[in-house]
Design a protein around this motif. Sequence first.
Motif, mmCIF file in Angstrom:
data_model
loop_
_atom_site.group_PDB
_atom_site.id
_atom_site.type_symbol
_atom_site.label_atom_id
_atom_site.label_comp_id
_atom_site.label_asym_id
_atom_site.label_seq_id
_atom_site.Cartn_x
_atom_site.Cartn_y
_atom_site.Cartn_z
ATOM 1 N N ARG A 1 -6.170 -6.739 -4.762
ATOM 2 C CA ARG A 1 -7.132 -6.231 -3.766
ATOM 3 C C ARG A 1 -8.157 -7.312 -3.408
ATOM 4 O O ARG A 1 -8.653 -7.370 -2.293
ATOM 5 C CB ARG A 1 -7.875 -5.005 -4.307
ATOM 6 C CG ARG A 1 -6.965 -3.819 -4.548
ATOM 7 C CD ARG A 1 -7.757 -2.692 -5.197
ATOM 8 N NE ARG A 1 -6.880 -1.624 -5.640
ATOM 9 C CZ ARG A 1 -6.479 -0.614 -4.882
ATOM 10 N NH1 ARG A 1 -6.889 -0.505 -3.638
ATOM 11 N NH2 ARG A 1 -5.688 0.312 -5.378
ATOM 12 N N ASN A 2 -8.485 -8.135 -4.410
ATOM 13 C CA ASN A 2 -9.488 -9.180 -4.151
ATOM 14 C C ASN A 2 -8.890 -10.432 -3.541
ATOM 15 O O ASN A 2 -9.603 -11.245 -2.962
ATOM 16 C CB ASN A 2 -10.182 -9.575 -5.467
ATOM 17 C CG ASN A 2 -11.053 -8.455 -5.993
ATOM 18 O OD1 ASN A 2 -11.575 -7.672 -5.211
ATOM 19 N ND2 ASN A 2 -11.182 -8.354 -7.296
ATOM 20 N N PHE A 3 -7.597 -10.589 -3.691
ATOM 21 C CA PHE A 3 -6.931 -11.786 -3.173
ATOM 22 C C PHE A 3 -5.768 -11.364 -2.278
ATOM 23 O O PHE A 3 -4.592 -11.472 -2.652
ATOM 24 C CB PHE A 3 -6.455 -12.670 -4.345
ATOM 25 C CG PHE A 3 -7.550 -12.936 -5.350
ATOM 26 C CD1 PHE A 3 -8.680 -13.677 -4.984
ATOM 27 C CD2 PHE A 3 -7.479 -12.440 -6.640
ATOM 28 C CE1 PHE A 3 -9.702 -13.919 -5.892
ATOM 29 C CE2 PHE A 3 -8.498 -12.669 -7.560
ATOM 30 C CZ PHE A 3 -9.612 -13.409 -7.181
ATOM 31 N N GLU B 1 0.827 -1.207 0.000
ATOM 32 C CA GLU B 1 0.000 0.000 0.000
ATOM 33 C C GLU B 1 0.861 1.256 0.000
ATOM 34 O O GLU B 1 0.494 2.272 -0.573
ATOM 35 C CB GLU B 1 -0.955 -0.023 1.196
ATOM 36 C CG GLU B 1 -2.043 -1.048 0.960
ATOM 37 C CD GLU B 1 -3.147 -1.013 1.990
ATOM 38 O OE1 GLU B 1 -3.059 -0.207 2.933
ATOM 39 O OE2 GLU B 1 -4.079 -1.814 1.849
ATOM 40 N N LYS B 2 2.012 1.136 0.629
ATOM 41 C CA LYS B 2 2.867 2.314 0.706
ATOM 42 C C LYS B 2 3.528 2.617 -0.644
ATOM 43 O O LYS B 2 3.620 3.768 -1.049
ATOM 44 C CB LYS B 2 3.944 2.059 1.764
ATOM 45 C CG LYS B 2 4.830 3.247 2.052
ATOM 46 C CD LYS B 2 5.630 3.014 3.307
ATOM 47 C CE LYS B 2 6.742 4.050 3.417
ATOM 48 N NZ LYS B 2 7.859 3.564 4.194
ATOM 49 N N ASN C 1 -2.001 3.035 -6.921
ATOM 50 C CA ASN C 1 -3.416 2.792 -6.658
ATOM 51 C C ASN C 1 -4.069 1.960 -7.771
ATOM 52 O O ASN C 1 -5.164 1.431 -7.605
ATOM 53 C CB ASN C 1 -4.101 4.174 -6.583
ATOM 54 C CG ASN C 1 -5.379 4.119 -5.802
ATOM 55 O OD1 ASN C 1 -5.451 3.399 -4.805
ATOM 56 N ND2 ASN C 1 -6.379 4.833 -6.253
ATOM 57 N N VAL C 2 -3.402 1.853 -8.895
ATOM 58 C CA VAL C 2 -3.981 1.188 -10.063
ATOM 59 C C VAL C 2 -4.046 -0.337 -9.883
ATOM 60 O O VAL C 2 -4.752 -1.027 -10.605
ATOM 61 C CB VAL C 2 -3.173 1.558 -11.340
ATOM 62 C CG1 VAL C 2 -1.864 0.767 -11.418
ATOM 63 C CG2 VAL C 2 -3.990 1.383 -12.606
#
Length: 429
Positions: free
Chosen positions: A27-29, A16-17, A21-22
Amino acid sequence: MDVFKKQEFNINTTFEKHESNVRSYCRNFPDIFQRAKGSIIYSESGREYIDFLAGAGALNYGHNNDFIKQKVMSYLDADGVAHGLDLYTSAKQSFLAKFSELILSPKKLDYKIQFCGPTGTNAVEAALKLAKKITKRPGIFSFMGAYHGMTLGSLSVTGNIGVKAGAIGASNQVTFMPYPYGFMETFDTIEFIDSVLNDVNSGIEKPSAIIFETVQAEGGIVVAPIAWMQRLRNLCTQHNILLICDDIQVGCGRTGPFFSFERADIVPDMVILSKSISGYGFPMSLLLIKPDIDIWKPGEHSGTFRGNQLAFVGATAALEYRESNNLEQDVKIKEFFLKNFITKEIASISEKIKVRGLGMIWGIDVAKFGGGSLAKQITSRCFELGLIVERVGRDDSVIKILPPLTIEIPILQKGCSIIKQAFEEVISK
Ligand code: PMP
């Protein structure tokens, strides 16, 4: 438990750091994946997941397929050329010979092969560019629900308005025609295109090409009927329009035969392959062009990474593997299992659930049974239970089953049972 805490910490800090953001699939796994074999992928913490995502179609032969790996390792060991622009190399020569011997010749297909930049979208760009150059017409017809990639040309022929938001002006010269899906299933879409082309007052100029998928995969696993594809081919011939088949996701044996259009017995003017062509998940993409329209000037679609040498080695091995393991037949057996399972065990839950697919690509459509949010709950629960499976289609309301073609039947069964369990648990809440 401590291990999981440690992972969460890593995800939150490192990724995340530092990562844009793309990012999306991750994000789902949310786990950190470390190694993989066949149809299983293992996380750093030692968790095992059955992989029904298969690199979004890039891993038809499974993770680290031993036969392909051995060929790649020997090549590396012998200091084979690792990068060679588009020079003549032994690796490229072997691939061209094998592709001709095992795929093109037996199918009596006559195509020139263009190696494009390493991702699917670059071959889509090449096809669109070549079609415009040949016909000197700027327009393209694509289909509602289509997915062809994320660079500007490919995005222009992609249906999803959401992903086009950042690409202002894309689709300027593209007309989206209805795909035989939803309310369009009862509408003669080919006749519609024909009338548009015949009407001098339609306001729509004749395009250079029509680009299509035989199964709209990202579009929600929508399978084009055979007769529709045959009529599309005839329409293109009659109107002197080039037909481009994007076989990036459902080619390379996903539906059974090597090319997905074989089931309609048609021959497109151009065919785009990528994803599983390299056999090992290496980046590679190519465009097949009928010889008489290969009017490129040398270097006209250039690029540094056209023809990844390791991908050539993997691709040659994959073609051999496919042949010697009779993968086409294997897909038929697994197709039978998958169709049976999801029809009997999942579609039977409610008549509002629709299932579609063929070969080893299947979709469970819950658009009318809870929609995207229910689909998300189900796939999230699948992940907790040890299965990676993604969502596609409008509102992401279709659960997409896309295992490696080489998956063992007991693992396939286990993955499907997890989906069933997740359905039951989520619905009962
Ligand atoms: N066309 C189709 C049908 C695809 O499924 C994809 C990838 N999902 C692409 C094009 C784009 O390929 P790439 O992501 O390698 O650029």
